[in-house]
Design a protein around this motif. Structure first.
Motif, short mmCIF file in Angstrom:
data_model
loop_
_atom_site.label_atom_id
_atom_site.label_comp_id
_atom_site.label_asym_id
_atom_site.label_seq_id
_atom_site.Cartn_x
_atom_site.Cartn_y
_atom_site.Cartn_z
N HIS A 299 36.93 -35.40 -12.63
CA HIS A 299 36.68 -35.44 -11.18
C HIS A 299 38.00 -35.20 -10.46
O HIS A 299 38.99 -35.87 -10.73
N THR B 233 39.22 -41.15 -8.70
CA THR B 233 39.27 -39.73 -9.05
C THR B 233 40.34 -39.49 -10.11
O THR B 233 41.14 -40.38 -10.40
N LEU C 24 28.88 -30.66 -3.71
CA LEU C 24 28.60 -31.84 -4.54
C LEU C 24 28.60 -33.09 -3.66
O LEU C 24 29.62 -33.48 -3.11
N ARG D 3 25.04 -37.88 -7.42
CA ARG D 3 25.22 -38.06 -8.87
C ARG D 3 24.43 -37.01 -9.65
O ARG D 3 24.89 -36.52 -10.68
N ASN E 71 23.61 -33.84 -8.81
CA ASN E 71 24.25 -32.52 -8.82
C ASN E 71 25.47 -32.50 -9.75
O ASN E 71 25.70 -31.53 -10.47
N VAL E 72 26.25 -33.56 -9.71
CA VAL E 72 27.42 -33.65 -10.58
C VAL E 72 26.99 -33.63 -12.04
O VAL E 72 27.56 -32.90 -12.87
N GLN E 73 25.99 -34.43 -12.36
CA GLN E 73 25.54 -34.49 -13.75
C GLN E 73 25.02 -33.13 -14.22
O GLN E 73 25.26 -32.72 -15.36
N LEU F 75 28.05 -30.79 -14.96
CA LEU F 75 28.79 -31.25 -16.15
C LEU F 75 28.00 -30.96 -17.42
O LEU F 75 28.56 -30.53 -18.43
N VAL G 277 34.51 -31.63 -11.97
CA VAL G 277 33.95 -31.25 -10.67
C VAL G 277 35.03 -31.48 -9.61
O VAL G 277 35.84 -32.40 -9.72
N VAL H 134 35.56 -32.13 -5.59
CA VAL H 134 34.82 -32.62 -4.42
C VAL H 134 35.78 -32.66 -3.24
O VAL H 134 36.87 -33.24 -3.34
N THR I 113 29.68 -39.07 -6.62
CA THR I 113 30.08 -37.88 -7.39
C THR I 113 31.04 -38.23 -8.53
O THR I 113 31.43 -37.34 -9.29
N PRO J 225 31.57 -39.67 -11.98
CA PRO J 225 30.68 -40.01 -13.11
C PRO J 225 30.87 -41.42 -13.67
O PRO J 225 29.92 -42.06 -14.09
#
Length: 423
Positions: free
Chosen positions: A39, A62, A256, A259, A261-263, A266, A273, A275, A327, A329
């Motif tokens: 991230h 992050t 993003l 959660r 969309n991020v998943q 990935l 990702v 952000v 966002t 994980p």
């Protein structure tokens, strides 16, 4: 007997062979971009893109901070942004979109220097921009840096060679980001002259990513949808590109804010990702929220009072703070964490307003202000010191001092608090 040229050529060939082996054969990871970063938070120095008041609380979750943007970015506002965020609490990457955004100061502030390359833009986007950057390093930044550091002149010939070494070393130490830009309605696409004809299929994106890794030796391949989520199209590209890469990191950025969309990206193959927009939206959101809190809550409101007020003033689950934290994980229960940070921000704002009111008319110089702040517990200090190193010259003390200098119109050097949302 071999000549100096022969020895140098042999040495350079051996070095390249070892580097290639490290990227392809040996069971080691030689990419300088940490694999642990899943991230990255993109921070735009543009004047309208503000930072949350207690931004280190959010950024502790992050992996790294990437400072750069496509519009209204200068060397000065890049220096100011890096002064605020670098190492607080994560390493900072400077990603310039123009050569004059790189200064001697930004090179000292940033932990990494990233050079963007656009794989599907016009020739200017990859060759012309890089060429103007090298020219700037050799003819302006390098000579200026050398003049500042050398105690005596060394002569034109030697100084030219040292400047050439400085330029080459700067690029050698840089991280190269090979962009695939897929959102035509973005500043990045306009800057790189990406048109409809330049949008890539998954196979074409895979082929260009292979060139980026094998020929350009780009440490990062960056699939950029810039403000919009790429969905199934992006996932298909990521799947093909990730299968082709063995050394370069594969990053995805664009739209993003959840959660899910991020998943999805990935799982499609992205290593990390990126952000950006939603992080700056936290600042816009809290500026309005804090202004309302100052109007509606008393300065001595308890934590319970603030928590109750927040519950009625904002839907935390739908807030930008919760969206940004969702966002990440590794972070569980982002809504609860968002509520905690918003409450802490409002408490700090109320305490700051009370402190500013008490000092107004009482202090008129920087020394008087510093004395007045000594031995006080300052707004936000406990929360920020739990994330950053504390002490008499800690960041929360610098921050409150800077905000008060600005508020009380005192002449003093201070942090660039104009980049803070509630300044």
């Amino acid at each position: 007997m071999p000549s100096i040229d022969d020895i140098a050529t042999t040495f350079e060939s051996a070095t390249r062979t070892l580097s290639l082996a490290g990227r392809t054969v040996l069971p080691v990871d030689t990419n300088p971009v940490p694999a642990a970063w899943d991230h990255v938070t993109k921070i735009d120095p543009e004047e309208d893109k503000k930072l949350p008041l207690l931004f280190p609380l959010y950024l502790q979750h992050t992996g790294a901070l990437e400072v750069g943007g496509s519009k209204d970015v200068t060397g000065q506002n890049t220096e100011e942004t890096l002064e605020l965020v670098a190492g607080r609490p994560r390493p900072a990457i400077q990603e310039p979109s123009g050569v004059r955004q790189v200064t001697e100061r930004t090179r000292e502030q940033a932990d990494y220097f990233a050079v963007p390359q656009v794989l599907n833009g016009d020739t200017e986007a990859i060759v012309g921009t890089l060429g103007s950057g090298i020219e700037y390093l050799r003819e302006e930044l390098g000579p200026s840096y050398l003049e500042d550091k050398l105690p005596i002149p060394l002569g034109d010939g030697l100084e030219r060679r040292i400047v050439s070494l400085f330029s080459a070393w700067t690029l050698q130490e840089a991280v190269f980001e090979a962009y695939i830009i897929m959102n035509l309605d973005s500043a990045a696409a306009r800057e790189a002259s990406v048109t409809e004809d330049d949008l890539l299929s998954p196979r074409a994106a895979k082929q260009r990513a292979m060139v980026a890794e094998t020929v350009l030796e780009s440490e990062i391949v960056y699939l950029e949808y810039s403000g919009t989520f790429g969905g199934e199209e992006a996932e298909a590209i990521l799947e093909d590109v990730s299968e082709a890469l063995s050394w370069s990191r594969l990053w995805y950025g664009g739209g993003l804010d959840s959660r899910e969309n991020v998943q999805a990206v990935l799982e499609a193959g992205a290593d990390a990702v990126v952000v950006g927009n939603v992080f700056h939206e936290i600042a816009d959101e809290e500026a309005e929220l804090c202004a309302d809190a100052v109007e509606e809550l008393s300065p001595d409101a308890t934590r319970s009072d603030v928590e109750d007020w927040v519950s009625t003033a904002i839907d935390v689950e739908e807030s930008s703070a919760a969206e940004y934290l969702s966002t990440i994980p590794s972070l569980s229960n982002p809504t609860a964490r968002a509520r905690e940070y918003l409450v802490a921000t409002i408490e700090a704002t109320l305490a700051f307003e009370e402190l500013a009111g008490a000092l107004e008319g009482e202090v008129t110089t920087a020394d008087e202000l510093q004395t007045a702040l000594d031995d006080r517990e300052l707004p936000g200090e406990v929360e920020l010191d739990s994330v950053l190193d504390g002490g008499p010259e800690s960041f929360p003390r610098e921050l409150v001092f800077g905000l008060l200098v600005d508020r009380l119109d005192i002449d003093a050097d201070r942090l660039p608090v104009e980049h803070i949302s509630v300044a």
